[in-house]
Design a protein around this motif. Structure first.
Motif, PDB file in Angstrom:
ATOM      1  N   VAL A 152      12.493  10.613  12.154  1.00 14.09           N
ATOM      2  CA  VAL A 152      12.551   9.413  11.328  1.00 14.09           C
ATOM      3  C   VAL A 152      12.892   8.234  12.238  1.00 14.09           C
ATOM      4  O   VAL A 152      14.050   8.029  12.596  1.00 14.09           O
ATOM      5  CB  VAL A 152      13.603   9.540  10.209  1.00 14.09           C
ATOM      6  N   PRO A 153      11.876   7.466  12.654  1.00 16.94           N
ATOM      7  CA  PRO A 153      12.148   6.319  13.521  1.00 16.94           C
ATOM      8  C   PRO A 153      12.737   5.162  12.721  1.00 16.94           C
ATOM      9  O   PRO A 153      12.272   4.862  11.618  1.00 16.94           O
ATOM     10  CB  PRO A 153      10.780   5.940  14.084  1.00 16.94           C
ATOM     11  N   VAL A 154      13.802   4.557  13.252  1.00 10.08           N
ATOM     12  CA  VAL A 154      14.428   3.410  12.575  1.00 10.08           C
ATOM     13  C   VAL A 154      14.809   2.351  13.608  1.00 10.08           C
ATOM     14  O   VAL A 154      14.955   2.644  14.788  1.00 10.08           O
ATOM     15  CB  VAL A 154      15.691   3.827  11.787  1.00 10.08           C
ATOM     16  N   SER A 155      14.942   1.130  13.123  1.00  8.32           N
ATOM     17  CA  SER A 155      15.455   0.063  14.001  1.00  8.32           C
ATOM     18  C   SER A 155      16.529  -0.724  13.260  1.00  8.32           C
ATOM     19  O   SER A 155      17.702  -0.353  13.271  1.00  8.32           O
ATOM     20  CB  SER A 155      14.318  -0.820  14.504  1.00  8.32           C
ATOM     21  N   GLY A 156      16.166  -1.771  12.524  1.00  7.92           N
ATOM     22  CA  GLY A 156      17.179  -2.568  11.833  1.00  7.92           C
ATOM     23  C   GLY A 156      17.613  -1.988  10.493  1.00  7.92           C
ATOM     24  O   GLY A 156      18.621  -2.394   9.927  1.00  7.92           O
ATOM     25  N   ARG A 157      16.806  -1.048   9.974  1.00  2.00           N
ATOM     26  CA  ARG A 157      17.124  -0.331   8.725  1.00  2.00           C
ATOM     27  C   ARG A 157      17.371  -1.278   7.556  1.00  2.00           C
ATOM     28  O   ARG A 157      18.344  -1.121   6.819  1.00  2.00           O
ATOM     29  CB  ARG A 157      18.312   0.606   8.956  1.00  2.00           C
ATOM     30  N   THR A 158      16.482  -2.253   7.391  1.00  2.00           N
ATOM     31  CA  THR A 158      16.587  -3.175   6.250  1.00  2.00           C
ATOM     32  C   THR A 158      15.432  -2.982   5.269  1.00  2.00           C
ATOM     33  O   THR A 158      15.220  -3.816   4.394  1.00  2.00           O
ATOM     34  CB  THR A 158      16.576  -4.644   6.738  1.00  2.00           C
ATOM     35  N   GLY A 159      14.676  -1.905   5.444  1.00  2.00           N
ATOM     36  CA  GLY A 159      13.537  -1.641   4.567  1.00  2.00           C
ATOM     37  C   GLY A 159      13.962  -1.472   3.118  1.00  2.00           C
ATOM     38  O   GLY A 159      15.094  -1.095   2.823  1.00  2.00           O
ATOM     39  N   LEU A 160      13.040  -1.753   2.204  1.00  2.00           N
ATOM     40  CA  LEU A 160      13.355  -1.741   0.771  1.00  2.00           C
ATOM     41  C   LEU A 160      12.708  -0.579   0.034  1.00  2.00           C
ATOM     42  O   LEU A 160      12.820  -0.475  -1.186  1.00  2.00           O
ATOM     43  CB  LEU A 160      12.904  -3.064   0.141  1.00  2.00           C
ATOM     44  N   CYS A 161      12.005   0.294   0.758  1.00  2.00           N
ATOM     45  CA  CYS A 161      11.218   1.342   0.084  1.00  2.00           C
ATOM     46  C   CYS A 161      11.625   2.760   0.471  1.00  2.00           C
ATOM     47  O   CYS A 161      10.893   3.716   0.192  1.00  2.00           O
ATOM     48  CB  CYS A 161       9.735   1.134   0.376  1.00  2.00           C
ATOM     49  N   GLY A 162      12.756   2.922   1.125  1.00  2.00           N
ATOM     50  CA  GLY A 162      13.193   4.272   1.485  1.00  2.00           C
ATOM     51  C   GLY A 162      12.367   4.898   2.586  1.00  2.00           C
ATOM     52  O   GLY A 162      12.316   6.134   2.700  1.00  2.00           O
ATOM     53  N   GLY A 163      11.761   4.061   3.419  1.00  2.00           N
ATOM     54  CA  GLY A 163      10.931   4.586   4.497  1.00  2.00           C
ATOM     55  C   GLY A 163      11.713   5.006   5.729  1.00  2.00           C
ATOM     56  O   GLY A 163      11.180   5.706   6.585  1.00  2.00           O
ATOM     57  N   GLY A 164      12.988   4.637   5.784  1.00  2.00           N
ATOM     58  CA  GLY A 164      13.756   4.839   7.005  1.00  2.00           C
ATOM     59  C   GLY A 164      14.891   5.840   6.916  1.00  2.00           C
ATOM     60  O   GLY A 164      15.854   5.769   7.676  1.00  2.00           O
ATOM     61  N   VAL A 165      14.792   6.768   5.961  1.00  2.00           N
ATOM     62  CA  VAL A 165      15.809   7.834   5.859  1.00  2.00           C
ATOM     63  C   VAL A 165      15.101   9.184   5.748  1.00  2.00           C
ATOM     64  O   VAL A 165      13.951   9.253   5.301  1.00  2.00           O
ATOM     65  CB  VAL A 165      16.743   7.615   4.641  1.00  2.00           C
ATOM     66  N   PRO A 166      15.779  10.263   6.163  1.00  2.00           N
ATOM     67  CA  PRO A 166      15.161  11.586   6.084  1.00  2.00           C
ATOM     68  C   PRO A 166      14.923  11.989   4.629  1.00  2.00           C
ATOM     69  O   PRO A 166      15.635  11.545   3.723  1.00  2.00           O
ATOM     70  CB  PRO A 166      16.200  12.506   6.730  1.00  2.00           C
TER      71      PRO A 166
END
Lengths: 502, 502
Positions: free
Chosen positions: B92-106
């Motif tokens: 799960v690649p992440v950077s600033g983790r401010t996404g609004l659609c749950g794309g950045g968590v396992p």
């Protein structure tokens, strides 16, 4: 949808399979089936027709198809594609057939159907408020220019073949030209496409949305893919306001590396209104004046580093006629060029005072290919470099070519770092005796070192497959193969183009 | 490169495979191997860290990774990816983790390594002449803004999360915001990327070329793919001249459908200098004024159809101070708005006379999310429509919602047809009792009919997978699956995001 399997540790490269053989012994059954789809009169099998379609614009590439089918609708394209899949017949999609890389003719050893989009030439919709136009692949670029002008709008894609090239080919090759510095390539003008995939599936995205983050960018995958991933049948484009005024100038600059200062100054001071920024060195202008009747050098003192610059604006204040009878935008451009002269960046400049003077400047620019051809045999490279490295490349190549009797004859869309770099025989030398392979090798070495591209806007087709193998980033090439294999596992969609075999 | 096979008539959908199981029983071996790559201190396994990284910004999506690895170089990312491939661990690649659609968590049921690019935060190169900047995925957007300004240039990507979002996420979600009407989405600003593919291959294209037609558009395939096809580690972007002057106005327009005339008039008369064109209806402005301290309506007579408009120019003549002490560009904008008043398109308008007044207008705009949240529970849609159909959608939805006690609370990047359409409880109604499913169904039916998109700029992630299945063009969805399957056959790259299982 076609189903397929992905597994590791096994590999059958569809790009390397032995030529597909028709499942039917007789190609008559196949052409009859084509006729059932598009009508007998739209399936060409007469040898004269096949020869005409089978040779590309350059005359360097040719191949004879089983037939040429001319569908009228997207559904007919889909039916033809499905039919080819069943019969394992390769497909070569074509529209205006003005490509320069052999991408639009069949390759040998593989039975092919040419699918010509020329009859799909409708402008489906024009939304003047939203400033979008929806066109089919067979619309001639110049026809779209005219349709936009009727609404006081422009479709800015602009290059020599505009009178015969068609939208389908423009998209499939991501065509560029002389207005890219302001409006971008075909890719940048396109808001969405309709296409037929290799299994006959129709993908549609013609709503003209400015924002749409619902999945992978299929549009840009098909744009520039030269028909190897599917057949683009229609597209929706942005159109722009028609300029109310233009300032067209020919400028002599101190050095090639200083031209970027000229570009940036003009961009900043005109709010990004530079539409063309074309490099025309003295040797090129001289050649044109020698070979083309009624073309004279635009400046009294010939410019070693000449630029054809056009700035355009839709602003009423820029179009204003001033007391002294001059136009505001032209005054502003002269003012900026004056500054650059004081700073000893610009040596000399003239600005077109009439439509005739503007036409003369553009005639000079558009005569380049004819002039080079008249001048004698040549080899032409369509390359690009990071803007910061253009001057270094040109200096190194000139130094390399001169002692070998090779004459660089170049014109460039300099604002994009895009050089059309021609190599001819210098006076007293014979082209066939020139060590051209050595010169090419040097050019491509330099491109590799300086981070350039070996195909800026003309594409790959058949002519640059070897360069794809030797110069393309191996990682990207591997990804390209994965995609081609997944989307066209039978390798029926314009085989032998763009994606080199291993 | 990983090898794979394509064949017909068989299908193993990697999106549907049972969750991968680690090949090693102990995840300690795995985390130790991660530490060997990035260093022990950069492999987080403390439960507090895992919980922090495992919850997304909205708090609605969470999943616990085995560990969080924080690589410092592209090579380390590649080694981590290869390691995960061997161990069959999802990434799960992440950077600033401010996404609004749950794309950045396992997602649950699949052992995952979170790969945070936050340490890759270098600005690798800034070419002020060519106007390009090369940055790593961990650079905070606001940091890039500041870096550009040091050179009197701007990186125009602009939205609320700018202080914490990072370039990697901006690219992977093709972030939009309020300047898209002039500068485009993240995709349009990007000239090239560096990325690590699911098999660890590094693809590179950071030369900053303006034209390059050498193969498929891998760049745009990875941009907006939400890390499901690879991990973007760096990119080269265009930067633009810093505006010398801005004109910021709040305008009351007769009808929503007439706003497009305002946009086109301003674009034509300013040479395309409109940077923001934000729709703020009365109900939204009222809600902000109620919920946010020190915000007052910008116009004495509240605007039913309010627009926050910003025009900017790098032209010296636009920045000129006139005799009456006003600035040329602001005068021009007032002049245009005056015309539109005479034509009874515009009702009323104010233009910011100071930086403070401009800041106040933008504070109002940027308080939208806070105000809606303060107002009570709501459901927010990020949708887009063809510009010509926005008014029709809004009218139909308002008519549908009102009798049901549903209050539409909307703001829009209207120049892009992008509506942030919130649904709250009208006065005297309780949110939980509202027939929200019915309202959503109506909205998505309308979007289908009017050719709209159910995700304009926020992306898909986990939150809109169901809409991908029900609303996405089936042809495009099928092509997406082919590509995902070919490039990530083990489905280890951010699984459970963007591409719905069948």
């Amino acid at each position: 949808m076609r189903k397929f399997i992905c597994a590791k540790d096994e590999w059958r490269d569809p790009l390397n399979t032995t030529p597909n053989q028709p499942t039917h012994s007789s190609s008559d059954d196949f052409t009859k089936a084509c006729a059932d789809i598009v009508g007998t009169q739209h399936v060409l099998t007469d040898p004269n027709d096949l020869n005409r379609y089978g040779v590309d614009w350059t005359g360097q590439y040719s191949g004879t198809p089983i037939a040429v089918a001319r569908p009228d609708t997207t559904e007919q394209v889909s039916d033809l594609v499905k039919l080819c899949g069943v019969h394992r017949i390769a497909m070569v999609p074509v529209s205006g057939r003005t490509g320069l890389c052999g991408g639009g003719v069949p390759i040998s050893g593989q039975p092919s159907l040419m699918i010509s989009l020329e009859r799909m030439n409708r402008i489906r919709a024009f939304d003047t408020a939203a400033r979008t136009v929806t066109v089919e692949a067979g619309v001639v670029l110049e026809t779209l220019h005219a349709a936009a002008l009727e609404h006081e709008l422009i479709f800015p894609l602009m290059f020599g073949a505009k009178g015969s090239c068609m939208i389908g080919g423009n998209l499939s090759t991501n065509a560029g030209g002389s207005n890219v510095v302001r409006y971008g390539n075909t890719r940048d003008l396109c808001l969405g496409i309709e296409a037929v995939m290799p299994d006959g599936t129709i993908v549609t995205g013609l709503q003209g949305l400015r924002k749409d983050n619902t999945g992978y960018d299929i549009k840009n995958l098909l744009i520039g893919a030269e028909g190897t991933l599917g057949i683009i049948t229609a597209a929706v484009f942005k159109v722009s306001p028609k300029p109310a005024v233009r300032a067209t100038a020919f400028v002599s600059v101190q050095t090639l590396s200083a031209t970027i200062d000229v570009l940036n100054r003009l961009q900043d001071r005109t709010g990004g209104a530079v539409e063309a920024f074309e490099y025309m060195p003295k040797v090129m202008v001289d050649t044109i004046c020698q070979q083309i009747p009624n073309v004279r050098p635009p400046l009294d003192t010939p410019a070693e580093t000449g630029l054809l610059i056009e700035v355009a604006s839709s602003r009423a204040d820029d179009a204003e006629m001033l007391e002294d009878g001059t136009v505001a935008l032209q005054n502003r451009v002269l003012e900026i060029l004056g500054e650059l002269m004081e700073e000893e960046i610009v040596i000399d400049a003239m600005i077109a005072q009439s439509e005739q003077q503007r036409a003369d400047l553009w005639k000079m620019r558009e005569s380049v290919l004819e002039a080079i051809t008249e001048n004698g045999p040549f080899y032409l490279m369509d390359i690009s470099l990071p803007l910061a490295h253009v001057a270094q490349f040109v200096a190194a190549m000139d130094a390399f070519c001169t002692p070998l009797g090779v004459l660089p004859l170049m014109v460039a869309h300099l604002g994009d770092g895009n050089l059309h770099y021609g190599l001819a025989a210098a006076e007293g030398h014979v082209f066939v005796d020139l060590p051209m392979d050595q010169v090419k090798a040097q050019a491509f070495d330099l491109l590799r070192t300086l981070g350039g591209s070996f195909s800026a806007e003309h594409g790959i087709g058949q002519s640059k497959l070897d360069l794809m193998t030797s110069l393309k980033d191996p990682g990207q090439l591997a990804v390209m193969r994965m995609i081609k294999c997944a989307i066209d596992p039978q390798n029926l969609m314009n085989p032998g183009k763009m994606v080199p075999t291993i």
